[in-house]
Design an enzyme around this catalytic site. Structure first.
Site, PDB file in Angstrom:
ATOM      1  N   GLY A 198       1.211   4.954  -0.086  1.00 25.50           N
ATOM      2  CA  GLY A 198       0.517   6.211   0.126  1.00 25.50           C
ATOM      3  C   GLY A 198       1.434   7.396  -0.074  1.00 25.50           C
ATOM      4  CG  ASN A 199      -0.113  11.133  -1.217  1.00 26.11           C
ATOM      5  OD1 ASN A 199       0.356  11.244  -2.339  1.00 26.11           O
ATOM      6  ND2 ASN A 199      -1.416  11.091  -0.992  1.00 26.11           N
TER       7      ASN A 199
ATOM      8  CB  VAL B  30       1.861  -0.210   4.625  1.00 25.73           C
ATOM      9  CG1 VAL B  30       1.685  -1.364   5.608  1.00 25.73           C
ATOM     10  CG2 VAL B  30       1.748   1.128   5.344  1.00 25.73           C
TER      11      VAL B  30
ATOM     12  CG  ASP C 295      -1.741   1.246   1.378  1.00 24.61           C
ATOM     13  OD1 ASP C 295      -1.978   1.921   0.354  1.00 24.61           O
ATOM     14  OD2 ASP C 295      -2.157   1.563   2.513  1.00 24.61           O
TER      15      ASP C 295
ATOM     16  CB  THR D 145       1.982  30.388  21.502  1.00 24.43           C
ATOM     17  OG1 THR D 145       1.953  31.781  21.843  1.00 24.43           O
ATOM     18  CG2 THR D 145       1.856  30.242  19.990  1.00 24.43           C
TER      19      THR D 145
ATOM     20  CG  ASN E 261       4.641   6.201   6.277  1.00 21.15           C
ATOM     21  OD1 ASN E 261       5.839   6.456   6.318  1.00 21.15           O
ATOM     22  ND2 ASN E 261       3.789   6.662   7.179  1.00 21.15           N
TER      23      ASN E 261
ATOM     24  CB  ALA F 220      -6.004   2.500  -5.538  1.00 23.72           C
ATOM     25  CG  ASP F 221      -6.334   6.126  -1.026  1.00 24.47           C
ATOM     26  OD1 ASP F 221      -6.847   6.395  -2.130  1.00 24.47           O
ATOM     27  OD2 ASP F 221      -5.924   7.004  -0.243  1.00 24.47           O
ATOM     28  NE  ARG F 222     -12.109   9.199  -1.731  1.00 25.14           N
ATOM     29  CZ  ARG F 222     -12.949   9.972  -2.406  1.00 25.14           C
ATOM     30  NH1 ARG F 222     -12.568  10.535  -3.545  1.00 25.14           N
ATOM     31  NH2 ARG F 222     -14.177  10.164  -1.957  1.00 25.14           N
TER      32      ARG F 222
END
Length: 265
Positions: free
Chosen positions: A8-9, A13, A6, A184, A11, A108-110
């Site tokens: 992703g942007n 996996v 998998d 802050t 990582n 694809a992930d969605r």
């Protein structure tokens, strides 16, 4: 055994499934310049640490939202595992209809999240995936993928706040003890955490209204456990949802015939 990748942007996996359970999961930072040999040195070394023989990998599937990473991930599977990987794209048999304008542009992930959530939990449902972007994916009562929403991930919001405001520090996300920050850094943490909880609750609420009922809400992604501390919204925490989607897709297409594509594909 099946190797699931998998990409992703943030990582990549890698996970191995033996037909009954996941036997190992590993992640590395995503880089479109990483070579097949670099993947091999890293991952095969990790295989050795748990006594996993690379020769036991007989199938592989890749899902990626980073097209530039696909070439070397494919080469890794071919050259180091002697396996031709499936690639999660619109050309495969998904078993879940996508009611979107252009299925080929759907990440694809969605679609994988929708596939796995429908398989395990049944619709109607909404999957909230806390990744580089936070995505909201909808499956209706008929088991059809209906689209959803995409919002900037919380870490993108942190980076943008730090870059745009010179006096605001770069910080990590965390749940503040109080909403009213007396410094802050605490004020920033409060605004980011509770603001993001409000974003998720608001989008899920609007989607639910459009769906005309109370769908199941599934949470996945690395920051899902953190944000679950701030809301009672989620019915299920499913950390391996995308991986399970890839596994289900690979099993559904196990009989498909694949030949080596040209190295540029």
């Amino acid at each position: 055994m099946l190797l699931v990748i998998d990409a992703g942007n943030t990582n990549v996996v890698f996970a191995v499934h033996d037909g009954s359970s996941w036997v190992g999961q590993w992640r590395m930072s995503t880089s479109d310049s990483r070579t097949a040999d670099e993947y091999a040195v890293w991952l095969l070394g990790l295989f050795d640490r748990i006594g996993l023989n690379a020769g036991s990998i007989t199938r592989a599937i890749i899902g990626t939202v980073v097209p530039a990473a696909l070439y070397d991930l494919r080469r890794f599977c071919r050259q180091w595992l002697d396996v031709e990987p499936l690639v999660a794209n619109a050309g495969l048999e998904w078993g879940i209809e996508a009611l979107v304008d252009n299925p080929s542009e759907l990440g694809a992930d969605r679609r994988l999240n929708g596939l796995a959530a429908q398989h395990f939990y049944g619709g109607p449902l909404i999957v909230v995936d806390f990744g580089t972007a936070t995505t909201f994916d909808v499956v209706n009562e008929h088991g059809q993928y209906c689209g959803g929403a995409i919002a900037p991930g919380v870490n993108l919001s942190i980076d943008a706040l730090h870059r745009a405001a010179a006096r605001l520090p770069r910080m990590s996300i965390g749940r503040p003890l109080n909403a009213i920050g007396r410094s802050t850094s605490v004020a920033m943490r409060s605004g980011l955490f509770w603001g993001y909880v409000g974003l998720v609750e608001g989008i899920v609420g609007r989607i639910s209204e459009e769906m005309g009922g109370r769908p199941k809400i599934i949470a996945t992604g690395g920051l899902a456990p953190l944000f679950s501390e701030g809301t009672n919204l989620f019915d299920v925490m499913a950390p391996d949802l995308t991986l399970d989607g890839l596994r289900l897709l690979a099993d559904r297409n196990a009989m498909a015939q694949h030949t080596h594509s040209p190295e540029g594909m």
